[in-house]
Design a protein around this motif. Structure first.
Motif, PDB file in Angstrom:
ATOM      1  N   ILE A 159      -2.057   4.774   9.954  1.00  6.92           N
ATOM      2  CA  ILE A 159      -1.730   4.990   8.539  1.00  6.92           C
ATOM      3  C   ILE A 159      -1.991   6.472   8.243  1.00  6.92           C
ATOM      4  CG2 ILE A 159      -2.163   4.410   6.149  1.00  6.92           C
ATOM      5  CD1 ILE A 159      -1.348   1.902   7.288  1.00  6.92           C
ATOM      6  N   GLU A 218      -4.962   8.501   6.839  1.00  6.42           N
ATOM      7  CA  GLU A 218      -6.109   7.596   6.910  1.00  6.42           C
ATOM      8  C   GLU A 218      -7.350   8.326   7.425  1.00  6.42           C
ATOM      9  OE1 GLU A 218      -6.804   3.480   6.013  1.00  6.42           O
ATOM     10  OE2 GLU A 218      -5.289   4.978   5.619  1.00  6.42           O
ATOM     11  N   HIS A 267       0.836  -1.211   0.000  1.00  8.38           N
ATOM     12  CA  HIS A 267       0.000   0.000   0.000  1.00  8.38           C
ATOM     13  C   HIS A 267       0.869   1.260   0.000  1.00  8.38           C
ATOM     14  CE1 HIS A 267      -3.590   2.423   1.318  1.00  8.38           C
ATOM     15  NE2 HIS A 267      -2.641   3.153   1.893  1.00  8.38           N
ATOM     16  N   GLU A 268       1.862   1.298   0.881  1.00 13.23           N
ATOM     17  CA  GLU A 268       2.719   2.490   0.977  1.00 13.23           C
ATOM     18  C   GLU A 268       3.637   2.628  -0.240  1.00 13.23           C
ATOM     19  OE1 GLU A 268       2.001   4.682   3.041  1.00 13.23           O
ATOM     20  OE2 GLU A 268       0.721   3.497   4.343  1.00 13.23           O
ATOM     21  N   GLU A 279      -5.801   7.208  -1.739  1.00 14.86           N
ATOM     22  CA  GLU A 279      -5.835   6.078  -0.798  1.00 14.86           C
ATOM     23  C   GLU A 279      -6.450   4.858  -1.475  1.00 14.86           C
ATOM     24  OE1 GLU A 279      -4.370   5.737   1.962  1.00 14.86           O
ATOM     25  OE2 GLU A 279      -3.724   7.806   2.167  1.00 14.86           O
ATOM     26  N   HIS A 321       1.772   4.333  -2.900  1.00 15.81           N
ATOM     27  CA  HIS A 321       1.727   5.797  -2.726  1.00 15.81           C
ATOM     28  C   HIS A 321       2.966   6.433  -3.361  1.00 15.81           C
ATOM     29  CE1 HIS A 321      -1.808   6.595  -0.394  1.00 15.81           C
ATOM     30  NE2 HIS A 321      -1.445   5.889   0.659  1.00 15.81           N
TER      31      HIS A 321
HETATM   32 ZN   LIG Z   1      -2.516   5.188   2.406  1.00 17.19          ZN
END
Ligand SMILES: [Zn+2]
Length: 324
Positions: A277, A280, A210-211, A241, A214
């Motif tokens: 997170i 978030e 996920h990161e 996101e 980004h």
């Molecule tokens: Zn995120």
């Protein structure tokens, strides 16, 4: 009130005589205290080291399996190097004591099955760069990708071995009690508390994927740009996101991790730590998000079953950034 606060904080007594305890308390000797302090330091260091090794072991396949989807790549021999300064300040003495960490970069870990492992690189070896000087494993001046030059016990050795190409993002462990992970455009940062929360390696891979997304999808500069334009960051980071969820699941799957527990992980995180997170808070774990994640898992599994290439679907007219 003020007097009470001061005496609690530092035993400073003003205006009145010092308040004191009434029972005879045990008083450990200086040497006992020294031993206990060292033991605690050693234990904290061992815990930190174990987490770093786990973070590297889980992130390495993700960075390698997605090299062709990353615009920036670098050579990787499967080595982590360290100096005393690599560690948080309170662990530096333990690092020096336990692993002889000093001012020069030396090998800390050799990942099993990596290029360095196949030629027998060991902890304590000194990696020598193109200018005959000790370097770190991620030194940017390090151009050589088909051999390793090391120094061991004062002796130089040259080994012929080919480096792998991996996504050029660092994955960093941060000492923090906050269950958190974030991306800053250059690195993926995971806190020690998040490492504890992610009980399985699949869960940790989910966070890293996920990161990483980004970073690769350049959300950090885009979010800044959107803030400049709209003046309201929260309105525009939400789609990023969702995109990090979507692309990150592909990254994780391509590295061979299991997607079965993905929904449960997000739900557990959302329920226990709604603000974890970074960013978030712009999107709690909503039904919309969970359903999108479920649909992505189904999409990935369908491609897997059909033996199709595991790459995210792009919108018509959009060229993948890594292909530009
Ligand atoms: Zn995120």
């Amino acid at each position: 009130m003020m007097r009470r606060v001061l005496s609690v904080v530092g035993g400073i007594c003003i205006l009145t005589a010092c308040a004191t305890v009434e029972t005879r308390l045990p008083v450990p000797s200086t040497s006992q205290l020294d031993i206990e302090a060292k033991n605690q330091e050693t234990e904290a260091f061992a815990r930190y080291l174990k987490m770093r090794k786990r973070l590297d072991n889980v992130s390495a396949p993700i960075l390698a399996a997605n090299a062709e989807l990353c615009a920036k790549t670098r050579a990787d021999f499967g080595i982590i190097t360290h100096t005393k300064k690599t560690y948080p300040k309170h662990l530096r003495d333990a690092a020096a004591r336990r692993l002889a960490a000093g001012d020069t970069h030396t090998v800390l870990f050799v990942r099993g099955g990596s290029a360095a492992d196949t030629v027998g690189i060991k902890r304590g070896d000194v990696l020598i760069g193109d200018k005959d000087k000790p370097i770190s494993a991620t030194d940017k001046s390090f151009k050589n990708t088909d051999s390793l030059h090391i120094r061991r016990g004062g002796q130089d050795m040259h080994m012929s071995v080919k480096a792998d190409q991996i996504c050029d993002y660092a994955v960093v462990l941060k000492m923090s009690g906050a269950v958190n992970a974030y991306a800053n455009g250059r690195a993926v940062i995971v806190t020690t508390a998040m490492m504890d929360f992610a009980v399985s390696d699949d869960e940790l891979a989910l966070i890293i994927g996920h990161e990483l997304a980004h970073n690769t999808m350049r959300h950090v500069p885009k979010a800044v740009w959107n803030t400049v334009i709209s003046g309201l960051a929260t309105r525009t980071t939400r789609p990023f996101e969702s995109e990090a969820d979507y692309v990150g699941l592909y990254y994780m799957a391509r590295a061979g991790y299991n997607l079965d527990g993905v929904e449960d992980f997000w739900r557990r995180l959302g329920v226990q730590y709604p603000k974890s997170i970074v960013r978030e808070k712009t999107h709690p774990v909503t039904p919309q998000r969970l359903l999108a994640i479920r649909m992505t898992v189904a999409e990935v599994e369908a491609k897997r079953a059909a033996d199709a290439e595991l790459v995210p679907n792009y919108l018509p007219g959009k060229t993948p950034h890594y292909a530009k």
